[in-house]
Design a protein around this motif. Structure first.
Motif, PDB file in Angstrom:
ATOM      1  N   GLY A 125      14.186  -7.436  -8.579  1.00 53.14           N
ATOM      2  CA  GLY A 125      12.703  -6.803  -9.661  1.00 53.14           C
ATOM      3  C   GLY A 125      12.112  -7.994  -9.268  1.00 53.14           C
ATOM      4  N   LYS A 126      11.760  -8.137  -8.377  1.00 54.24           N
ATOM      5  CA  LYS A 126      10.874  -9.020  -8.065  1.00 54.24           C
ATOM      6  C   LYS A 126      10.771  -8.867  -6.421  1.00 54.24           C
ATOM      7  N   PRO A 127       9.354  -9.095  -6.012  1.00 52.50           N
ATOM      8  CA  PRO A 127       8.963  -9.051  -3.886  1.00 52.50           C
ATOM      9  C   PRO A 127       9.572 -10.517  -3.260  1.00 52.50           C
ATOM     10  N   LEU A 128       9.666 -11.125  -4.245  1.00 52.60           N
ATOM     11  CA  LEU A 128      10.559 -12.398  -3.806  1.00 52.60           C
ATOM     12  C   LEU A 128      11.676 -12.597  -4.465  1.00 52.60           C
ATOM     13  N   ILE A 129      12.538 -12.319  -3.209  1.00 52.91           N
ATOM     14  CA  ILE A 129      14.535 -12.131  -4.277  1.00 52.91           C
ATOM     15  C   ILE A 129      15.062 -13.006  -3.877  1.00 52.91           C
ATOM     16  N   ARG A 130      16.248 -13.199  -4.167  1.00 52.59           N
ATOM     17  CA  ARG A 130      16.908 -14.867  -4.344  1.00 52.59           C
ATOM     18  C   ARG A 130      18.182 -13.830  -4.721  1.00 52.59           C
ATOM     19  N   PHE A 131      19.041 -14.564  -3.447  1.00 50.66           N
ATOM     20  CA  PHE A 131      20.339 -14.068  -3.424  1.00 50.66           C
ATOM     21  C   PHE A 131      21.218 -15.385  -3.315  1.00 50.66           C
ATOM     22  N   ASP A 132      22.523 -15.226  -4.075  1.00 54.97           N
ATOM     23  CA  ASP A 132      23.107 -16.829  -4.577  1.00 54.97           C
ATOM     24  C   ASP A 132      24.442 -16.342  -4.055  1.00 54.97           C
ATOM     25  N   ASP A 133      24.222 -17.062  -2.968  1.00 59.84           N
ATOM     26  CA  ASP A 133      26.195 -16.719  -1.939  1.00 59.84           C
ATOM     27  C   ASP A 133      27.387 -17.297  -3.029  1.00 59.84           C
ATOM     28  N   ARG A 134      28.590 -16.577  -3.223  1.00 59.14           N
ATOM     29  CA  ARG A 134      29.157 -17.737  -4.527  1.00 59.14           C
ATOM     30  C   ARG A 134      30.321 -17.637  -3.424  1.00 59.14           C
ATOM     31  N   ASP A 135      30.316 -17.341  -2.158  1.00 61.89           N
ATOM     32  CA  ASP A 135      31.178 -17.842  -1.122  1.00 61.89           C
ATOM     33  C   ASP A 135      31.245 -19.113  -1.235  1.00 61.89           C
ATOM     34  N   ASP A 136      29.964 -19.971  -0.871  1.00 64.34           N
ATOM     35  CA  ASP A 136      29.686 -21.632  -0.524  1.00 64.34           C
ATOM     36  C   ASP A 136      28.972 -21.817  -1.387  1.00 64.34           C
ATOM     37  N   GLY A 137      28.226 -21.628  -2.330  1.00 59.73           N
ATOM     38  CA  GLY A 137      26.845 -21.946  -2.822  1.00 59.73           C
ATOM     39  C   GLY A 137      26.205 -21.822  -2.551  1.00 59.73           C
ATOM     40  N   SER A 138      25.516 -20.987  -1.456  1.00 61.12           N
ATOM     41  CA  SER A 138      23.919 -21.294  -0.672  1.00 61.12           C
ATOM     42  C   SER A 138      23.555 -20.385  -1.860  1.00 61.12           C
ATOM     43  N   GLU A 139      22.074 -20.487  -1.137  1.00 63.70           N
ATOM     44  CA  GLU A 139      20.687 -19.926  -1.869  1.00 63.70           C
ATOM     45  C   GLU A 139      20.083 -18.666  -0.352  1.00 63.70           C
ATOM     46  N   TYR A 140      19.224 -18.495  -1.016  1.00 67.56           N
ATOM     47  CA  TYR A 140      18.532 -17.248   0.553  1.00 67.56           C
ATOM     48  C   TYR A 140      17.637 -16.529  -0.834  1.00 67.56           C
ATOM     49  N   VAL A 141      16.572 -16.739  -0.370  1.00 63.12           N
ATOM     50  CA  VAL A 141      15.410 -16.061  -0.635  1.00 63.12           C
ATOM     51  C   VAL A 141      14.723 -14.820   1.031  1.00 63.12           C
ATOM     52  N   TYR A 142      14.311 -14.030   0.632  1.00 64.70           N
ATOM     53  CA  TYR A 142      14.165 -13.018   1.073  1.00 64.70           C
ATOM     54  C   TYR A 142      12.477 -12.255   0.594  1.00 64.70           C
ATOM     55  N   THR A 143      11.686 -11.083   1.115  1.00 60.65           N
ATOM     56  CA  THR A 143      11.034 -10.553   0.909  1.00 60.65           C
ATOM     57  C   THR A 143      11.323  -9.013   1.009  1.00 60.65           C
ATOM     58  N   LEU A 144      10.435  -7.881   0.316  1.00 60.09           N
ATOM     59  CA  LEU A 144      10.588  -6.825   0.110  1.00 60.09           C
ATOM     60  C   LEU A 144       9.990  -6.319  -0.162  1.00 60.09           C
ATOM     61  N   PHE A 145       8.592  -5.754   0.441  1.00 59.94           N
ATOM     62  CA  PHE A 145       6.861  -5.685  -0.652  1.00 59.94           C
ATOM     63  C   PHE A 145       7.190  -3.939  -0.533  1.00 59.94           C
ATOM     64  N   VAL A 146       7.927  -2.839   0.329  1.00 59.16           N
ATOM     65  CA  VAL A 146       7.270  -1.489   0.606  1.00 59.16           C
ATOM     66  C   VAL A 146       7.340  -1.026  -1.077  1.00 59.16           C
ATOM     67  N   PRO A 147       6.601  -0.219  -1.081  1.00 59.42           N
ATOM     68  CA  PRO A 147       5.840   0.386  -1.108  1.00 59.42           C
ATOM     69  C   PRO A 147       4.263  -0.111  -1.492  1.00 59.42           C
ATOM     70  N   MET A 148       4.375  -1.070  -2.577  1.00 60.16           N
ATOM     71  CA  MET A 148       2.639  -2.083  -3.106  1.00 60.16           C
ATOM     72  C   MET A 148       3.319  -2.978  -3.098  1.00 60.16           C
ATOM     73  N   ASP A 149       4.277  -3.836  -2.901  1.00 58.98           N
ATOM     74  CA  ASP A 149       4.831  -5.059  -3.951  1.00 58.98           C
ATOM     75  C   ASP A 149       4.641  -6.479  -3.515  1.00 58.98           C
TER      76      ASP A 149
END
Length: 864
Positions: A125-149
């Motif tokens: 629900g946000k343009p800065l999206i967090r993914f928590d890797d449940r395999d090793d506990g790592s964290e990732y953040v990425y953007t997704l702006f299309v069409p007006m986010d």
């Protein structure tokens, strides 16, 4: 991190330049701003901390302005800390997602906006999206702006026709890898190992194409001359064997498209980043495409078809670097200018790079059905769609731009000729490089290259909704063809007439055939031909699939094809005829039972993978939707026996190199159809290892899909098997698939729990919910899920607002396709009559309910 010292004094400014800031970004506002703003450049920084719910940001925005009337800058969802305009502090307030820049703060020529802000980071629900890797506990953040986010992440002029140059500074932990549109220019280590990564400035791009990804990504198969490919570190070993093929098809695609377009690759570098649980198959950020991890690293045992599908995905996103990124549509009403062309050119490129793959047959099988299904509904739209506000831009996405538009482009290539078509595209890209264009610009370029006026053609195909249904009339005398004519009518019942270019196939009983090119620009026309043509056994009006429309066999041809389809040797022709028969089923002209009988007869001899896959898919749809329960139970044991036998004992002959792939397809068909006790026992045997598919290693998702089926069909051992599988697969993917499987639980309590989570659990990743929609609405649970039909419709405004682009369509299709009854059909139509619905949502409902309408109509006409 970029730091700019703010002015220490404030300038008294008018508090409201616009009477009321509009909601979203209306077309009128966008036009006004595009006429006044040029030379935009953004210096923007974000500071990413581990597991932080927000990111502090800073921005310097420079632009040239015509006039000094008030201006709106877009920013929503986050929090403003400080704003200054040309060195003077401004009250930091937001109104309807905009920052009001009063006239007294602005000046003719260059302006500088300085902003400090805080934007939100979340799993969904946000343009800065967090993914928590449940395999090793790592964290990732990425953007997704299309069409007006983009304007949810940082203040900007968030419309495609105000392109800007971006220079990003990204603060992140030192053990994180950061990827953006350009290469890193410098890295500075700060406190506690935090590193500021400053990227090179981009070339002019639209705000929705600006992107970054950050986390402990690993670069896979780092090879000079090949695009970079990044994957989260827990998936590195899984990615290693797949990476070379992905990178090589991208590298070959760059060479081919650069030559075809006569335009070098438009950006300084090209990377691909695999994003787990990504909302789309891919997103074409300039110089840094994001791909759904699951579309590249297969979770099921893959076939050759799956690998070609991955090639298409890679080439589609690559084509966007020219169509979409180099030249961008001016507004989202011309979304097809990027999506339709990317899809068409992906197939064009693959057909040249892999000429032995029957690519255009695959285009017909994978592209056309989705287009025709939507274009025959009352909810269909023109390719060019009226988008009054970017708030509504999500609704423009769907089969019309992704499937119809490339189908129409294939027709246009056939109509103009391949060289004229290519030369027109070259002119278009050259004229509008690093800028914006409209559909009329493309038409003018193609007119220039071909010398043909395209106004009437474009008006019908681009500005009108719907499609033609083309009929054939023919007669013979003394074994000679004496008459042949084509006619057309609009499937939606209007008086529209389309310009059509096609080839008519005259099929002979001995396997020989003749083809006649025809251009139909009227309701009907006689087809000229030489008078010595032998009377055909059947006629098909769209040979090689160059035209767009519904092409049903006439009664005489259909009768012949039903009796002799197994003898048609040309695989493309065979695919087209199977497709036409399925269209006849969906139009209630051919009994589903007749199609199922033919499938049982001919499936054992079908060796073409995509034709086999198509027949199995259509047969499953017929069994689960179009026939009565009594008829289904007559056919299912026969299909179970056939599919189970073939997945185990497909004969291996020297010329058959695709036997493992055939077995995989038969396994998938069996898994989808099995419902008898004997069939479910075989699923359980596959899971416990007592039965196997020779030469095929089933993967995690193959297993979880079988578990889901056992749960949905209320097998007595389902819960025990589910618990064992969850213990067997505790991985991050396993946790997601377990959640998906439980959505199929056939109890009212389970449905209530999941429906509430669908709408009210912001911590649940969006892909978990999206994957759960179909199991929740499993084909045999319509009585259990019908109570959620109206609540699902009532939730559409929330879904539109909170979810990513394709989620709404998946939501509607799942809840409506889960029904087969006339009562459910009447409930949806009552909702359409009585509810207050936004126009774009009304169209989406009409698209989705068409399949339920057909189901009811087919069952009424063919009750047995």
């Amino acid at each position: 991190m970029i730091r700019i010292i703010f002015a220490v004094f404030a300038l008294a400014l008018s508090t409201c330049s616009y009477a009321a800031a509009p909601q979203g970004i209306p077309r009128e506002l966008a036009r006004e701003r595009a006429a006044r703003i040029s030379n935009a450049s953004y210096r923007v920084s974000f500071d990413l901390g581990p597991h932080e719910p927000t990111s502090r940001g800073h921005e310097e925005l420079r632009f040239t302005l015509r006039g000094t009337s008030p201006l709106l800058l877009d920013y929503r969802d986050g929090k403003l800390l400080n704003v200054s305009v040309n060195g003077h502090a401004l009250a930091a307030t937001l109104d309807n997602g905009h920052i009001d820049l009063p006239a007294r703060a602005l000046r003719e020529g260059e302006n500088i906006i300085d902003v400090q802000f805080v934007s939100n980071v979340a799993p969904a629900g946000k343009p800065l999206i967090r993914f928590d890797d449940r395999d090793d506990g790592s964290e990732y953040v990425y953007t997704l702006f299309v069409p007006m986010d983009a304007s949810m992440a940082f203040p900007c002029f968030d419309q495609p026709d105000i392109k800007g140059r971006f220079r990003l500074a990204l603060g992140a932990p030192s053990d994180w890898t950061v990827i953006s549109n350009t290469a890193i220019a410098s890295r500075v280590t700060g406190k506690l190992g935090h590193v500021e990564n400053v990227f090179q400035e981009t070339r002019p791009i639209s705000t929705y194409l600006f992107a970054f990804a950050a986390g402990p990504f690993t670069k896979v198969h780092d090879t000079p001359g090949l695009p970079g490919l990044y994957v989260r570190k827990s998936q590195f070993s899984r990615a290693q064997p797949e990476a070379p093929a992905v990178q090589e098809i991208a590298a070959e695609g760059i060479k081919y498209l650069s030559s075809y377009f006569a335009q070098p690759f438009p950006f300084p570098k090209y990377d691909m980043v695999l994003i787990p649980g990504f909302a789309y198959g891919g997103m074409e950020h300039a110089g840094a495409t994001f791909l759904r991890e699951e579309s590249v690293l297969f979770r099921t045992a893959p076939t050759h078809i799956d690998r070609l599908g991955r090639d298409i995905l890679v080439l589609h996103e690559l084509t966007h670097q020219w169509f979409g990124d180099l030249v961008t549509m001016r507004w989202f009403d011309d979304l097809w200018l990027k999506e339709g062309f990317a899809q068409y050119m992906a197939y064009q490129a693959l057909a040249s790079l892999k000429p032995n793959e029957a690519v255009w047959k695959r285009f017909y099988e994978s592209i056309k059905p989705g287009a025709y299904e939507i274009d025959s509904t009352q909810g269909t739209t023109p390719i060019y769609q009226d988008i009054p506000n970017l708030d509504d831009a999500k609704s423009a996405y769907g089969a019309i731009v992704y499937s119809k538009a490339p189908g129409v482009l294939k027709q246009l290539n056939f109509y103009l000729g391949a060289q004229n078509f290519r030369d027109g595209l070259r002119t278009y890209l050259k004229q509008h490089a690093y800028s914006n264009a409209e559909w009329s610009d493309l038409v003018h370029a193609l007119e220039q290259s071909s010398g043909k006026p395209l106004g009437p053609w474009a008006d019908m195909w681009i500005r009108h909704r719907g499609m033609p249904q083309v009929g054939v009339s023919w007669s013979c005398n003394a074994n000679r063809l004496t008459h042949l004519s084509l006619s057309q009518h609009d499937v939606l019942g209007t008086d529209a007439v389309w310009p059509i270019a096609t080839e008519v196939l005259l099929g002979d009983a001995d396997g020989k055939s003749s083809r006649i090119r025809v251009e139909l620009n009227a309701r009907s026309a006689d087809v000229p031909f030489t008078r010595n043509l032998i009377c055909p056994a059947f006629v098909f009006a769209n040979d090689q699939d160059n035209a767009y429309g519904r092409f049903l066999l006439d009664a005489r041809s259909r009768q012949y094809v039903l009796a002799h389809l197994g003898g048609v040797q040309d695989v493309f022709t065979r695919a087209l005829l199977w497709g036409s028969l399925w269209d006849s089923v969906r139009e209630a002209q051919l009994a589903p039972r007749a199609y199922l009988d033919l499938a049982l007869k001919l499936l054992p001899q079908e060796t073409d993978l995509s034709v086999l896959q198509t027949i199995l898919g259509s047969s499953t749809a017929a069994l689960h939707r179009y026939v009565s329960d009594k008829t289904r139970l007559q056919f299912v044991p026969q299909f179970e026996t056939l599919a189970a036998g073939r997945m185990i004992s497909v004969a291996l002959r020297a010329r058959d190199k695709n036997v493992p792939d055939q077995r995989i397809l038969w396994f998938r068909g069996f898994r989808s159809i099995a419902e008898t006790p004997a069939g479910l026992a075989k699923l359980k045997a596959l899971l416990n290892g007592q039965l196997s598919v020779p030469g095929v290693q089933l993967r995690a998702l193959d297993r979880w899909t079988m578990v889901t089926a056992l749960i949905a069909l209320n097998d007595p051992d389902a819960q025990t098997i589910f618990a064992a599988e969850r213990k067997r697969d505790p991985s991050g993917d396993g946790q997601k698939y377990a959640y998906v499987a439980e959505a199929a639980t056939p109890t009212a309590q389970a449905k209530t729990k999941y429906f509430n989570e669908f709408l009210h659990d912001p911590a649940r990743p969006e892909d978990w919910i999206e994957l759960s929609l179909r199991p929740f609405n499993y084909w045999n649970q319509s009585s259990l899920t019908q109570p959620y039909l109206k609540p699902a419709l009532d939730a559409l405004p929330q879904i539109k607002s909170e979810r990513k682009i394709f989620f709404l369509v998946d939501w509607l299709n799942a809840f409506i396709d889960g029904q087969q009854s006339a009562a459910a059909d009447a409930e949806v139509h009552k909702y359409l009559r009585t509810a207050s619905i936004e126009p774009d949502l009304r169209l989406k409902i009409l698209q989705a309910v068409d399949e339920l309408d057909r189901t009811v109509r087919i069952r009424q006409k063919f009750p047995d």
